[in-house]
Write an enzyme that holds these catalytic residues in place. Structure first.
Site, short mmCIF file in Angstrom:
data_model
loop_
_atom_site.label_atom_id
_atom_site.label_comp_id
_atom_site.label_asym_id
_atom_site.label_seq_id
_atom_site.Cartn_x
_atom_site.Cartn_y
_atom_site.Cartn_z
N LYS A 13 -7.23 -0.54 11.79
CA LYS A 13 -6.68 -0.87 10.06
C LYS A 13 -5.95 -0.14 9.86
CE LYS A 13 -5.53 -1.57 5.98
NZ LYS A 13 -5.52 -0.10 4.87
N HIS A 54 -2.79 10.19 -0.52
CA HIS A 54 -3.71 8.55 -0.57
C HIS A 54 -2.92 9.35 -2.73
CE1 HIS A 54 -3.47 5.26 1.64
NE2 HIS A 54 -3.70 5.73 1.90
N GLU A 102 1.08 -1.32 -0.16
CA GLU A 102 -0.02 0.02 -0.16
C GLU A 102 0.94 1.46 -0.04
OE1 GLU A 102 -2.79 0.12 3.00
OE2 GLU A 102 -3.59 1.92 2.74
N ASP A 126 4.31 -14.55 11.94
CA ASP A 126 3.19 -14.71 11.85
C ASP A 126 1.64 -13.42 12.11
OD1 ASP A 126 0.57 -15.92 11.59
OD2 ASP A 126 0.89 -17.70 12.72
#
Ligand code: NAD
Length: 427
Positions: free
Chosen positions: A262, A376, A84, A278
């Site tokens: 998030k 972005h 991202e 992991d």
């Protein structure tokens, strides 16, 4: 073994080339696509083939380094792997702002994992619970016999925590084995211990043991990070108030909290990928922890102190390792750990908590000020320009025009690349 069927017995026993031939026939891959899949980067195919099953190739992601991190007075370069755009830039920028106010502080509870042993078929689960406590030392000793290395390092099974859980199938006894896993993630070590103590617990309780596996809600392996950002550094008291309001929204509303968290995980998972962790375990633990009160909420808290400065805290489980897992098999993970310079799994966990905090600051600051879309979209425009075939200086030209026009779309990028390439060609 060819043709369009996914029923492929013995697929796992084949060589990479043989598997790839089948996949290529199935999906009609071109020679170029096959060679792209097989292209060896910094993960040799033979290593990949030993890491997971049915390997047909490898896939590279960008490896970046976030800068400016000052954590507990020590400078860190933070390796990040992710797809991202803007995450690394945002982390570096936030770390710079926080650095000006003294950096990020962290602490943690230590590398303690929980293993679960599920006991069913008990008439008297509350009495059985006491019987298990009565045999605690015997159970811990048996668990510790499974991992002498861990015990030698000062870790091992340390305690029991036993609950009667009211399930849709009636009450069940759930025995938690509390294990200090030192520098490991602990999954295999804890699972082995749970399996070993299960027959003893059956004998003690007279019940039947079903599941024996660690819990990813690692709430005994918490990392805490906090920092202060001076109001002048962040853009004034109005921005501080905006950020606190943005946090309050996440604290109260699970729809917002999911996106808020998030943003925190953007940084944490990028470090997890770079260092071969992991990351599903870390994600699962974080979100389960965020929902521990019964309502999913923000993992961080944001407040304004008496001087009008921004103060922030973050707390979440962090099940990471510097031994075991992919850490020692993936050559890049080893390099990432060397760049970070962490000496223990606990130090790594604390750095990752600090990165989550910085990432959270970056997102909230952007949201509370210019809106997150601006940064972005510029990066998105770059991606589109590259996809449309722009190279070198042409990329910046195409981006500048698209941003100015407010038309950040692939078709426009393609038009501009063609147009500008022609102009350059004729001049
Ligand atoms: P591991 O089994 O390799 O454990 C590490 C072992 O290394 C310890 O048992 C210990 O004996 C030894 N060791 C040597 N030096 C050590 C040190 N300094 N500190 C601690 N241990 C040391 O690996 P693991 O970390 O127990 O297992 C992790 C793997 O299990 C991950 O790949 C994970 O994806 C996988 N897994 C995860 C889950 C889950 O999260 N639910 C379930 C099953 C498996």
């Amino acid at each position: 073994m060819s043709g369009r069927t996914s029923r492929l017995p013995g697929f796992y026993k084949l060589s990479i080339d043989e598997r790839l031939k089948i996949v290529s026939d199935f999906a009609e891959l071109t020679e170029e696509e096959v060679s792209t899949l097989k292209k060896e980067g910094n993960l040799p195919l033979e290593v990949a083939d030993r890491m997971i099953e049915n390997v047909v190739g490898t896939m590279a992601y960008p490896f970046a380094v976030a800068v400016n991190f000052l954590i507990n007075g020590k400078d860190y370069l933070v390796p990040m792997v992710l797809e991202e755009p803007s995450v690394v830039a945002a982390a570096s920028h936030a770390a710079k702002l926080i650095r000006e106010s003294g950096g990020i502080k962290t602490t943690s509870t230590g590398p303690v994992m929980i293993g679960q042993v599920q006991v069913v078929g008990l008439e008297d689960p509350f009495y059985a619970k006491m019987l298990v406590y009565e045999h605690k030392q015997e159970i811990l000793n048996l668990a510790n016999e499974q991992d002498p290395i861990l015990v030698k390092l000062g870790g091992g099974a340390k305690d029991l925590d036993i609950r009667v859980v009211d399930s849709p199938k009636g009450p069940m006894l759930v025995v938690h084995l509390i294990v200090d896993v030192r520098d490991a993630m602990g999954a295999n070590a804890v699972n082995t211990m749970c399996e070993a103590v299960a027959p003893l617990i059956e004998r003690i309780t007279g019940g039947r043991v079903y599941l024996r596996i660690l819990s990813n809600l690692a709430d005994k392996r918490l990392v805490r990070a906090w920092c202060k950002v001076k109001k002048d550094v962040i853009g004034g008291e109005e921005v501080v108030d905006g950020i606190v309001l943005a946090w309050a929204f996440a604290a109260a509303d699970p729809y917002r909290a999911a996106t808020h968290n998030k943003g925190i995980m953007n940084g944490i998972i990028a470090v997890a990928l770079a260092t071969g962790q992991d990351h599903r375990a870390i994600e699962a633990g974080a979100h389960a922890y965020a929902a521990r009160s019964g309502q999913y909420t923000s993992l961080s808290t944001w407040e304004k102190d008496e001087n009008g400065d921004l103060v922030v805290t973050l707390e979440l489980p962090m099940q990471v390792c510097i031994v075991g897992g992919a850490v020692r098999t993936h050559p890049v993970a080893k390099i990432a750990l060397k760049i970070l310079g962490v000496k223990t799994a606990t130090e790594l966990a604390e750095v990752m908590g600090a990165v989550g905090l910085a990432q959270n600051l970056a997102a909230l600051r952007a949201l509370a000020t210019e809106g997150i879309q601006k940064g972005h979209m510029r990066l998105h425009a770059r991606n589109l320009a590259v996809m449309a075939g722009a190279k070198g200086e042409l990329i910046d030209k195409v981006v500048a025009i698209m941003v100015k026009e407010g038309k950040i779309r692939f078709d426009r990028a393609k038009e501009l690349v063609e147009q500008l390439s022609k102009q350059e060609g004729s001049s």
